[in-house]
Design an enzyme around this catalytic site. Structure first.
Site, PDB file in Angstrom:
ATOM      1  N   LYS A  44       0.857  -1.197   0.000  1.00 26.73           N
ATOM      2  CA  LYS A  44       0.000   0.000   0.000  1.00 26.73           C
ATOM      3  C   LYS A  44       0.888   1.240   0.000  1.00 26.73           C
ATOM      4  CE  LYS A  44      -3.866   1.950   2.715  1.00 26.73           C
ATOM      5  NZ  LYS A  44      -4.733   1.757   3.901  1.00 26.73           N
ATOM      6  N   SER A  52      -9.711   1.793   2.788  1.00 21.30           N
ATOM      7  CA  SER A  52      -8.820   2.517   1.901  1.00 21.30           C
ATOM      8  C   SER A  52      -7.794   1.639   1.195  1.00 21.30           C
ATOM      9  CB  SER A  52      -8.086   3.598   2.691  1.00 21.30           C
ATOM     10  OG  SER A  52      -7.242   3.003   3.667  1.00 21.30           O
ATOM     11  N   SER A  91     -10.004  -0.363   7.048  1.00 23.27           N
ATOM     12  CA  SER A  91      -9.401  -0.254   5.710  1.00 23.27           C
ATOM     13  C   SER A  91      -8.701  -1.493   5.183  1.00 23.27           C
ATOM     14  CB  SER A  91      -8.408   0.899   5.683  1.00 23.27           C
ATOM     15  OG  SER A  91      -9.093   2.081   5.433  1.00 23.27           O
TER      16      SER A  91
END
Ligand code: GLN
Length: 501
Positions: free
Chosen positions: A78, A158, A182
């Protein structure tokens, strides 16, 4: 797609050790899968040269009979983890061009264990969102589609890029961060496994901060045992993060004994929310039945403060974010928009660099921390946070793990729910409480909606008892026998058949 991109991490590990294929071939198969699926927008920075160099180093170590626990395994990262000399943006224009001179502790541990970096994945700007739509790099597309409906769907957020990359077989596994859901919510939307460990299990050093008392890094994979393996490599005490726990990392895979006889599984009454689709209710009931068949005892529990979790989160998280994001002022990181004075430079940089959702959170956070409202909002939210943690502590006197749905809905279409921030915030109703209480929680794919979209079930464990969480999750995974894959709407039948129903 090459078969090498369809393996689990464990399968790839034994294939590499048995010299059935090389780490270079494994990396190349994944780089090819990434190139073929660029339209999903899951990766925002690809690092093929680095991947091949790391893979060659892995091959050399494997040839000598050496190798770490993740030797040669290609992973997606990420873009919230600082990676030395590799662009790190948090998907915000304010970090345009930022190449950190340091490596986050978690990613450093992955490379030490022999993992291979494929690239950095897309996310909601500063990890604020539930659909990946707030990314300055554009939305990610979920590799799944509803049957008979070709509209592109959100991957959740996210960590949407990481979830999509794992679901679409572009990476064997990925890492994400979870502040209010997330990791687990996108894992549920994309049909993969996602773990938020206990707060303090993984170091936050070098992770772009959103809400420091809630943020945790965790793994996203296609099986529960892969998640246990990846977490073991990521976790551990770090003197550079004073909130990281000085505890040894247990062998999470060894905890997955397949035996849950005698365990008590809490089913919280308050997680039955109005308007939840029937398929989710039914799946939750299936989950309870599967664990009971395997020898566990379901017990009704009450978490009465649940209804205050979202409002509490949406005071505490923005408060911490407004403070953390004060560092982006055009002086030290990324973007700078010149102005006539220092103040003008700050203002212009922040006005141009932050997107609308981030500005909304900074405004909310600044408001709830302001002198006139601090007691009314921030202090009260902290008190309720303590009561939420107490609810869990009391529940864990009656049970060993808690079973809930992960999300109140399956993936929705890109652009849907975008106008009203509160509707978007409701996505996290089942995931946020574990963050507020600091508890470990896993989401695993357990079933499909009628139109063929994946649904996750969540298991919440006691603090620093990921072992029981993984143990229950392993049993749930076998019972659910989830074999559906994106792009194969016939997966409903395959899932039902595998389950023998
Ligand atoms: N969706 C939640 C939010 O927007 C949680 C995000 C997260 O866990 N990083 O804040």
């Amino acid at each position: 797609m090459s078969d090498l991109a369809r393996l689990t991490m464990f399968e790839a590990r034994s294939g590499l050790r048995a010299k059935k294929f090389s780490a270079r071939e494994l990396a190349q198969a994944h780089l090819a899968a990434m190139a073929a699926a660029r339209s999903l927008n899951a990766f925002i920075t690809e690092t093929p040269d680095r991947a091949l160099a790391q893979a060659d180093a892995s091959d050399a170590r494997l040839a000598r009979g050496d190798g770490g626990m993740l030797e040669g395994l290609p992973l997606a990262i990420k873009d919230l983890f600082c990676t030395k000399d590799v662009l790190t943006t948090a998907c915000s224009h304010i970090l345009d061009g930022f190449r950190p001179p340091y490596e986050s502790t978690v990613t450093a541990k992955l490379w030490q264990a022999g993992a291979v970096m494929l690239g950095k994945t897309n996310l909601d700007e500063f990890a604020m969102g539930s659909s990946n739509a707030t990314s300055c790099r554009g939305p990610v597309e979920n590799p799944w589609r509803r049957r008979g409906d070709n509209r592109p769907l959100v991957p959740g957020g996210s960590s949407g890029g990481s979830a999509a990359a794992v679901a679409a077989r572009m990476a064997l596994g990925a890492i994400g961060t979870d502040t209010g859901g997330s990791i687990r919510q996108p894992a549920s939307f994309c049909g993969v496994v996602g773990v938020k460990p206990t707060y303090g299990r993984c170091s936050r050093w070098g992770v772009v901060a959103f809400a420091s008392s809630l943020d945790q890094a965790g793994p996203m994979t296609r099986s529960v045992s892969d998640a246990a393996l990846l977490l073991a490599a990521m976790a551990g005490h770090d003197p550079k993060d004073s909130t990281s726990a000085p505890l040894a990392v247990p062998d999470f895979n060894a905890a997955m004994t397949g035996d849950i006889h005698g365990l008590k599984i809490g089913v919280p009454t308050e997680y039955r929310v109005d308007g939840m689709p029937m398929a989710i209710e039914a799946l939750w009931r299936d989950g309870i039945a599967w664990l009971k068949e395997a020898g566990a005892t379901p017990v009704e529990i009450s978490l009465p403060m649940t209804k205050y979790a979202l409002p509490t989160y949406y005071i505490i998280a923005p408060a911490e974010a407004s403070s953390n994001l004060a560092r982006y002022d055009g002086v030290r990181f990324g973007l700078r928009v010149p102005g006539d004075s220092l103040d003008a430079m700050y203002e212009k940089t922040r006005a141009a660099g932050f997107g609308a959702e981030v500005k909304r959170r900074v405004l909310i956070g600044t408001y709830v921390l302001s002198a006139g409202y601090y007691d009314a909002y921030y202090v009260r939210a902290q008190k309720i946070r303590t009561l939420i943690a107490r609810d869990f502590a009391q529940a864990f006197e009656q049970c060993d793990a808690i079973l809930t749905p992960t999300t109140p809905s399956p993936a929705f279409a890109i652009g849907e729910r975008q106008d009203d921030p509160v509707t978007m915030y409701l996505n996290d109703v089942f995931t946020v409480p574990a963050n507020l209480a600091g508890l470990p929680a896993i989401s695993l794919p357990a079933g499909l909606t009628e139109d063929g979209l994946p649904l996750g079930l969540q298991i919440i464990g006691r603090a620093f008892d990921e072992q029981t969480m993984f143990r229950v999750a392993g049993v749930l995974e076998s019972a659910a026998a989830f074999v559906a894959e994106p792009g194969q709407p016939g997966g409903v039948e395959r899932t039902m058949a595998a389950r023998g129903t």
